[in-house]
Design a protein around this motif. Structure first.
Motif, PDB file in Angstrom:
ATOM      1  N   SER A 101       4.735  11.530  -0.486  1.00 31.24           N
ATOM      2  CA  SER A 101       5.535  10.433  -0.532  1.00 31.24           C
ATOM      3  C   SER A 101       4.993   9.118  -0.282  1.00 31.24           C
ATOM      4  N   SER A 102       4.301   9.245   1.008  1.00 32.45           N
ATOM      5  CA  SER A 102       3.739   7.928   1.434  1.00 32.45           C
ATOM      6  C   SER A 102       2.702   7.652   0.815  1.00 32.45           C
ATOM      7  N   ARG A 103       1.700   8.270   0.523  1.00 33.09           N
ATOM      8  CA  ARG A 103       0.399   8.162  -0.088  1.00 33.09           C
ATOM      9  C   ARG A 103       0.436   7.752  -1.404  1.00 33.09           C
ATOM     10  N   LEU A 104       1.268   8.164  -2.386  1.00 27.82           N
ATOM     11  CA  LEU A 104       1.209   8.228  -3.839  1.00 27.82           C
ATOM     12  C   LEU A 104       2.637   7.566  -4.187  1.00 27.82           C
ATOM     13  N   GLY A 105       3.414   7.808  -3.275  1.00 32.62           N
ATOM     14  CA  GLY A 105       4.812   7.372  -3.897  1.00 32.62           C
ATOM     15  C   GLY A 105       5.538   8.436  -4.938  1.00 32.62           C
ATOM     16  N   ILE A 106       5.114   9.767  -4.934  1.00 31.71           N
ATOM     17  CA  ILE A 106       5.746  10.881  -5.525  1.00 31.71           C
ATOM     18  C   ILE A 106       6.694  11.336  -4.652  1.00 31.71           C
ATOM     19  N   TYR A 107       8.111  11.116  -5.157  1.00 27.11           N
ATOM     20  CA  TYR A 107       9.362  11.448  -4.628  1.00 27.11           C
ATOM     21  C   TYR A 107       9.968  12.907  -5.225  1.00 27.11           C
TER      22      TYR A 107
END
Length: 93
Positions: free
Chosen positions: A79-85
């Motif tokens: 989530s923090s690296r790629l914004g995949i939530y």
């Protein structure tokens, strides 16, 4: 007397593992594209064939974790690296 130990799948039969599922796709090429994006960012992923409603799909997943908390830690990093939530933690047996 010094026979090597043979480890069979029986020994791990009830050993539940966890993986982080990034997405599931009908199209294999879409799964490869997502896998490449993850790889470019340092995430080692794989593509598993899964069947949903008797239809073959391709699921992009990261890791085999012994504990759900380890999978959660990787989910937070993703989530923090790629914004995949929208990734989910799945049980693998």
């Amino acid at each position: 007397k010094n026979k090597p130990k043979v480890i069979t799948n029986e020994k791990f039969k009830n050993n539940i593992k966890y993986s982080l599922q990034i997405g599931t796709y009908k199209n294999y090429q879409s799964a490869i594209t997502k896998k490449r994006i993850l790889s470019d960012e340092g995430f080692f992923s794989r593509i598993d064939e899964v069947y949903l409603n008797n239809e073959k799909m391709y699921s992009v997943r990261i890791g085999f974790y012994n504990k759900k908390s380890l999978a959660q830690r990787e989910k937070n990093r993703l989530s923090s690296r790629l914004g995949i939530y929208d990734s989910i933690i799945v049980q693998i047996q």
